[in-house]
Design a protein around this motif. Structure first.
Motif, PDB file in Angstrom:
ATOM      1  N   ALA A   1      -7.515   2.491   0.743  1.00  0.00           N
ATOM      2  CA  ALA A   1      -7.250   2.645  -0.687  1.00  0.00           C
ATOM      3  C   ALA A   1      -5.951   3.404  -0.903  1.00  0.00           C
ATOM      4  O   ALA A   1      -5.124   3.035  -1.742  1.00  0.00           O
ATOM      5  CB  ALA A   1      -8.411   3.379  -1.350  1.00  0.00           C
ATOM      6  N   SER A   2      -5.754   4.446  -0.120  1.00  0.00           N
ATOM      7  CA  SER A   2      -4.545   5.250  -0.319  1.00  0.00           C
ATOM      8  C   SER A   2      -3.318   4.460   0.118  1.00  0.00           C
ATOM      9  O   SER A   2      -2.255   4.564  -0.483  1.00  0.00           O
ATOM     10  CB  SER A   2      -4.673   6.579   0.427  1.00  0.00           C
ATOM     11  N   PHE A   3      -3.488   3.632   1.149  1.00  0.00           N
ATOM     12  CA  PHE A   3      -2.378   2.786   1.582  1.00  0.00           C
ATOM     13  C   PHE A   3      -1.985   1.816   0.462  1.00  0.00           C
ATOM     14  O   PHE A   3      -0.811   1.656   0.147  1.00  0.00           O
ATOM     15  CB  PHE A   3      -2.787   2.003   2.833  1.00  0.00           C
ATOM     16  N   GLU A   4      -3.001   1.220  -0.172  1.00  0.00           N
ATOM     17  CA  GLU A   4      -2.735   0.278  -1.258  1.00  0.00           C
ATOM     18  C   GLU A   4      -2.042   0.974  -2.429  1.00  0.00           C
ATOM     19  O   GLU A   4      -1.086   0.456  -2.997  1.00  0.00           O
ATOM     20  CB  GLU A   4      -4.036  -0.368  -1.730  1.00  0.00           C
ATOM     21  N   ALA A   5      -2.550   2.181  -2.745  1.00  0.00           N
ATOM     22  CA  ALA A   5      -1.948   2.930  -3.846  1.00  0.00           C
ATOM     23  C   ALA A   5      -0.481   3.212  -3.545  1.00  0.00           C
ATOM     24  O   ALA A   5       0.393   3.059  -4.400  1.00  0.00           O
ATOM     25  CB  ALA A   5      -2.703   4.242  -4.060  1.00  0.00           C
ATOM     26  N   GLN A   6      -0.227   3.579  -2.304  1.00  0.00           N
ATOM     27  CA  GLN A   6       1.150   3.900  -1.939  1.00  0.00           C
ATOM     28  C   GLN A   6       2.050   2.673  -2.006  1.00  0.00           C
ATOM     29  O   GLN A   6       3.188   2.748  -2.449  1.00  0.00           O
ATOM     30  CB  GLN A   6       1.184   4.491  -0.531  1.00  0.00           C
ATOM     31  N   GLU A   7       1.488   1.543  -1.556  1.00  0.00           N
ATOM     32  CA  GLU A   7       2.264   0.307  -1.626  1.00  0.00           C
ATOM     33  C   GLU A   7       2.633  -0.019  -3.071  1.00  0.00           C
ATOM     34  O   GLU A   7       3.761  -0.407  -3.374  1.00  0.00           O
ATOM     35  CB  GLU A   7       1.447  -0.853  -1.032  1.00  0.00           C
ATOM     36  N   GLN A   8       1.644   0.162  -3.954  1.00  0.00           N
ATOM     37  CA  GLN A   8       1.876  -0.157  -5.357  1.00  0.00           C
ATOM     38  C   GLN A   8       2.922   0.767  -5.969  1.00  0.00           C
ATOM     39  O   GLN A   8       3.768   0.339  -6.749  1.00  0.00           O
ATOM     40  CB  GLN A   8       0.559  -0.062  -6.136  1.00  0.00           C
TER      41      GLN A   8
ATOM     42  N   GLY B   1       9.451   1.364  -7.019  1.00  0.00           N
ATOM     43  CA  GLY B   1      10.724   1.859  -6.505  1.00  0.00           C
ATOM     44  C   GLY B   1      10.661   3.350  -6.316  1.00  0.00           C
ATOM     45  O   GLY B   1      10.647   4.092  -7.290  1.00  0.00           O
ATOM     46  N   SER B   2      10.608   3.770  -5.068  1.00  0.00           N
ATOM     47  CA  SER B   2      10.415   5.197  -4.839  1.00  0.00           C
ATOM     48  C   SER B   2      11.657   5.992  -5.230  1.00  0.00           C
ATOM     49  O   SER B   2      11.602   7.181  -5.420  1.00  0.00           O
ATOM     50  CB  SER B   2      10.047   5.449  -3.378  1.00  0.00           C
ATOM     51  N   GLN B   3      12.817   5.298  -5.381  1.00  0.00           N
ATOM     52  CA  GLN B   3      14.018   6.031  -5.780  1.00  0.00           C
ATOM     53  C   GLN B   3      14.356   5.805  -7.249  1.00  0.00           C
ATOM     54  O   GLN B   3      15.492   5.993  -7.663  1.00  0.00           O
ATOM     55  CB  GLN B   3      15.193   5.615  -4.900  1.00  0.00           C
ATOM     56  N   ASN B   4      13.326   5.373  -7.999  1.00  0.00           N
ATOM     57  CA  ASN B   4      13.557   5.144  -9.423  1.00  0.00           C
ATOM     58  C   ASN B   4      12.909   6.229 -10.269  1.00  0.00           C
ATOM     59  O   ASN B   4      11.928   6.843  -9.865  1.00  0.00           O
ATOM     60  CB  ASN B   4      12.965   3.800  -9.865  1.00  0.00           C
ATOM     61  N   VAL B   5      13.498   6.425 -11.444  1.00  0.00           N
ATOM     62  CA  VAL B   5      12.838   7.197 -12.491  1.00  0.00           C
ATOM     63  C   VAL B   5      12.751   6.245 -13.673  1.00  0.00           C
ATOM     64  O   VAL B   5      13.762   5.641 -14.054  1.00  0.00           O
ATOM     65  CB  VAL B   5      13.640   8.460 -12.868  1.00  0.00           C
ATOM     66  N   ILE B   6      11.551   6.019 -14.173  1.00  0.00           N
ATOM     67  CA  ILE B   6      11.372   5.017 -15.215  1.00  0.00           C
ATOM     68  C   ILE B   6      11.014   5.699 -16.531  1.00  0.00           C
ATOM     69  O   ILE B   6      10.042   6.458 -16.596  1.00  0.00           O
ATOM     70  CB  ILE B   6      10.278   4.006 -14.812  1.00  0.00           C
ATOM     71  N   LEU B   7      11.841   5.446 -17.559  1.00  0.00           N
ATOM     72  CA  LEU B   7      11.542   5.974 -18.889  1.00  0.00           C
ATOM     73  C   LEU B   7      10.922   4.836 -19.691  1.00  0.00           C
ATOM     74  O   LEU B   7      11.422   3.705 -19.655  1.00  0.00           O
ATOM     75  CB  LEU B   7      12.816   6.457 -19.572  1.00  0.00           C
ATOM     76  N   ARG B   8       9.824   5.124 -20.387  1.00  0.00           N
ATOM     77  CA  ARG B   8       9.152   4.063 -21.132  1.00  0.00           C
ATOM     78  C   ARG B   8       8.901   4.493 -22.556  1.00  0.00           C
ATOM     79  O   ARG B   8       8.618   5.669 -22.817  1.00  0.00           O
ATOM     80  CB  ARG B   8       7.790   3.749 -20.511  1.00  0.00           C
TER      81      ARG B   8
ATOM     82  N   VAL C   1       7.937   7.993 -15.845  1.00  0.00           N
ATOM     83  CA  VAL C   1       7.189   7.679 -14.628  1.00  0.00           C
ATOM     84  C   VAL C   1       8.101   7.940 -13.435  1.00  0.00           C
ATOM     85  O   VAL C   1       9.194   7.376 -13.346  1.00  0.00           O
ATOM     86  CB  VAL C   1       6.727   6.207 -14.635  1.00  0.00           C
ATOM     87  N   VAL C   2       7.642   8.828 -12.536  1.00  0.00           N
ATOM     88  CA  VAL C   2       8.417   9.121 -11.334  1.00  0.00           C
ATOM     89  C   VAL C   2       7.590   8.692 -10.129  1.00  0.00           C
ATOM     90  O   VAL C   2       6.697   9.420  -9.698  1.00  0.00           O
ATOM     91  CB  VAL C   2       8.771  10.618 -11.259  1.00  0.00           C
ATOM     92  N   PRO C   3       7.829   7.509  -9.583  1.00  0.00           N
ATOM     93  CA  PRO C   3       6.998   7.006  -8.476  1.00  0.00           C
ATOM     94  C   PRO C   3       6.905   7.982  -7.307  1.00  0.00           C
ATOM     95  O   PRO C   3       5.845   8.112  -6.697  1.00  0.00           O
ATOM     96  CB  PRO C   3       7.709   5.714  -8.068  1.00  0.00           C
ATOM     97  N   LEU C   4       8.007   8.687  -7.037  1.00  0.00           N
ATOM     98  CA  LEU C   4       7.982   9.632  -5.923  1.00  0.00           C
ATOM     99  C   LEU C   4       6.956  10.738  -6.170  1.00  0.00           C
ATOM    100  O   LEU C   4       6.250  11.173  -5.260  1.00  0.00           O
ATOM    101  CB  LEU C   4       9.375  10.234  -5.731  1.00  0.00           C
ATOM    102  N   GLU C   5       6.866  11.173  -7.441  1.00  0.00           N
ATOM    103  CA  GLU C   5       5.873  12.199  -7.780  1.00  0.00           C
ATOM    104  C   GLU C   5       4.463  11.616  -7.710  1.00  0.00           C
ATOM    105  O   GLU C   5       3.526  12.289  -7.284  1.00  0.00           O
ATOM    106  CB  GLU C   5       6.146  12.766  -9.178  1.00  0.00           C
TER     107      GLU C   5
END
Ligand SMILES: Nc1ncnc2c1ncn2[C@@H]1O[C@H](COP(=O)(O)OP(=O)(O)OP(=O)(O)O)[C@@H](O)[C@H]1O
Ligand SMILES: [Mg+2]
Lengths: 244, 423
Positions: free
Chosen positions: B48-55, B60-67, B281-285
């Protein structure tokens, strides 16, 4: 007494007492017993129930310790030995035979015979051959893979005798070894003891029955934890009742 | 004691246990279920944690997404059907990020267009995203056929579009869509490319009946044709919204700079917006949070494992105590024949360890089977790390030793004479 003579005695008891505490009361199971068993002698021990025969055998067999007095087994003073050293004596110098055979149910005949060797620090290399030869001698050659429950009482006792011999003990002890057997089987077993004695084994045999005791070279009669009399070759050499 | 002595003791211990097959079997169940559940749950948790990490990585782990987020207190349609609700990220926000943020690789504006897509008789309502060429690089998407949107498309206000896989398949089931015309709202667009399929991101799960494919059109073209005001049709009522940008994807040069950009974005948006009509949304966080969740999960699992093994161990100890009492006479016999205390201790300890290791072995087998069944029947990913069965096995042996010591000690400390007299 020279040291040479001393070693000739397999068992030497000096004023041995064994006291049990029963609540407030003290029971003197052995009350100042002294005697010596020479190498190759065949002793029988008689006496009423509760006279201390089993207690005596337990002390001689290093299963129990005297409360007082000294006991030497083949020249070794036992009172200073610890539990492991007493265990070593049992596995190397003693052979036990019990009234109720006391074989280990989950082991087969051969394994039962081998048990005393299992517990030796340096078991002999030819242990298994020795055990097979003993089984053969006891007439159990074809029963070697059987479990004790598959054997008759007499056969079980033969296994027990083979087991008591497997470590070439200094002393063989039997407590009512024929007590559970019919007279014919008992006689066969007793003949075996005669044979062993003739081969020079030292034997102590506890029994209730006079005709059994009579086969021995020495008859020790116990009463209330004391020696009532000691008969050697059917000739009474010592008759005393010590009252304390 | 010699090696052959241990081999013999193992054999005879096994035989003693086989004298009471059912009892031995039942005794091992505690450890069996303990170890198997540990392995199975670890495998499921790991999966489950592997799947979450993949998602998360998909975002994009180097993205910061503003919504843009519609504020909760904003009055919804009701009677005022003609009111336009204005909220969300502003063009000014986009320019600010683009012009002043350091260490930024791309800044991608995204606007969602509400319109129907139609080819002949087939129609659907996919996500229509108006964006710029850097969208492809920022999201890590790959082309399947044709080309992506170009800067020239935007400058010339071209009516071109790129289709997601699902949309392409639905609209053009039998042929390549490249060069075909589709109708978006009232306008015709030429398909210039299709995107390769991708795994779905966690918060991109389709709602029931919703179609998840997307259609991408040039940002400038969209502004030209559709304007900023979108009309949403929801359960019979009309809702008008004015949103400059639905999303700003900020691609950051390095992972180290992600939190810097995230903080800068928070600061900028909190100053520029009175209402909380945005989210960051900060994928890295999220990744860090997923790691933390996994750690907590492991601690909980560890506790469950500990408790079940404790219970299993106590069960074994209980049975061994009964066994010792039952075999008092055997102990007396062995002692009379020369067994030392340590021989007796070893004998019973071996039996206990055989029980627990037996349970452990079957537990490992069961524990390795459960994830396979789960994966096949529940469509969940499971990952068995090699350390899990090894550790489970080792622990079950440890349980045997720990819970075997007391019964074995009890056996060894019996008085031989008393033991022999025992009926
Ligand atoms: N563990 C014990 N605790 C208390 N008293 C004991 C214990 N063992 C033996 N006795 C006592 O010591 C005495 C001698 O017992 P022992 O077993 O040696 O008799 P025995 O001659 O072997 O009798 P039997 O012919 O019935 O076997 C008896 O009075 C017995 O009650
Ligand atoms: Mg007796």
């Amino acid at each position: 007494m020279s040291s040479q003579e001393h070693i000739q005695n397999v068992v030497e008891l000096m004023n041995v007492r064994r006291t049990y505490r029963m609540g407030e009361e003290l029971v003197q199971a052995l009350d100042g017993v002294s005697f010596a068993i020479g190498r190759g002698e065949y002793w029988s021990v008689m006496g009423a129930s509760g006279s201390g025969k089993s207690t005596l055998l337990n002390v001689i067999g290093c299963l129990d310790r005297p409360t007082e007095g000294d006991y030497l087994l083949a020249g070794t003073k036992t009172s200073s030995l610890d539990d492991d050293e007493l265990s070593d004596l049992r596995s190397q110098k003693l052979g036990f035979i019990f009234q109720s055979y006391n074989l280990i149910p989950q082991l087969d005949v051969l394994e039962n015979i081998l048990v005393p060797l299992y517990y030796q620090d340096e078991p002999p290399a030819d242990g298994e051959e020795r055990a097979r030869a003993l089984a053969e001698r006891m007439g159990l050659g074809d029963r070697i893979g059987h479990r004790p429950t598959e054997l008759s009482g007499g056969q079980q006792q033969r296994v027990a005798i083979a087991r008591s011999l497997v470590n070439n003990p200094e002393l063989i002890m039997a407590d009512e070894a024929t007590g559970n057997l019919d007279s014919q089987t008992a006689n066969e077993i007793l003949d075996l003891f005669d044979e062993l004695s003739a081969e020079g084994k030292t034997i102590v045999f506890v029994t209730h029955e006079a005709h059994v005791a009579e086969r021995a070279s020495h008859i020790l009669r116990m009463k209330d934890g004391q020696i009532e009399e000691l008969i050697v070759q059917r000739e009474i050499v010592q008759r005393e009742i010590v009252r304390s | 004691m010699k090696r052959q002595t241990y081999a013999r003791m193992l054999r005879s211990g096994f035989r003693s246990l086989m004298l009471h097959r059912l009892r031995s079997l039942l005794t091992t169940l505690g450890v069996l279920f303990g170890t198997s559940s540990v392995i199975a749950m670890l495998a499921i948790g790991e999966g489950a944690s592997f799947e979450a990490q993949e998602q998360i990585k998909l975002l994009g782990s180097q993205n910061v997404i503003l919504r843009s987020v519609k504020p909760a207190d904003e009055p919804t349609s009701g009677g005022q059907t003609s009111r336009v609700v204005r909220y969300g990220l502003l063009d000014a926000d986009y320019e600010r990020v683009r012009d002043t943020f350091p260490a930024v690789v791309h800044v991608v504006p995204v606007r969602k267009i509400e319109a129907e897509v139609r080819v002949l008789t087939r129609s659907l309502n996919p996500q229509i995203l108006a964006t710029q060429p850097s969208y492809l690089a920022a999201t890590g998407r790959l082309m399947w056929e044709g080309r992506f949107l170009t800067a020239e498309d935007g400058r010339s206000l071209s009516n071109v579009c790129v289709l997601g896989t699902d949309v392409a398949h639905y609209l053009f089931p039998l042929r390549s869509p490249i060069g075909e015309r589709i109708k978006i709202g009232p306008e015709y667009f030429i398909v210039v490319g299709t995107l390769a399929p991708r795994l779905r991101a966690a918060d991109d799960q389709p709602e029931v009946g919703e179609f998840t494919g997307e259609v991408l059109i040039p940002f400038e073209t969209a502004t030209n044709w559709f304007g900023r005001i979108q009309v949403k049709l929801r359960s019979g009522s009309r809702e008008m919204e004015e949103v400059d940008l639905h999303e700003i994807i900020i691609g950051v040069a390095s992972g180290d700079a992600v939190s810097l950009i995230a903080d800068a974005s928070r600061e900028m948006l909190s100053r520029g917006h009175q209402k909380r009509d945005y989210e960051i949304v900060v994928p890295l966080e999220l990744l860090a949070r997923a790691e933390e969740t996994k750690r907590i999960f492991n601690v909980v699992l560890g506790s469950i494992a500990g408790i079940s093994l404790l219970v299993g161990g106590i069960g074994i100890m209980n049975v061994m105590l009964a066994t010792v009492t039952e075999r008092t006479r055997e102990i007396g016999i062995r002692r009379a024949l020369g067994a030392k205390k340590r021989h007796i201790i070893t004998q019973f300890l071996i039996e206990t360890v055989l029980l627990s290791v037996g349970g452990g072995l079957f537990g490992v087998a069961l524990g390795l089977t459960i994830p396979i069944i789960v994966e096949a029947s529940a469509d969940m990913k499971t990952i068995v790390t090699p350390i899990a069965p090894i550790a489970a096995f080792g622990i079950s042996a440890g349980v045997g030793i720990i819970f075997g010591i007391y019964p074995a000690w009890r056996a060894a400390s019996m008085d031989p004479v008393e033991a022999l007299r025992h009926e």
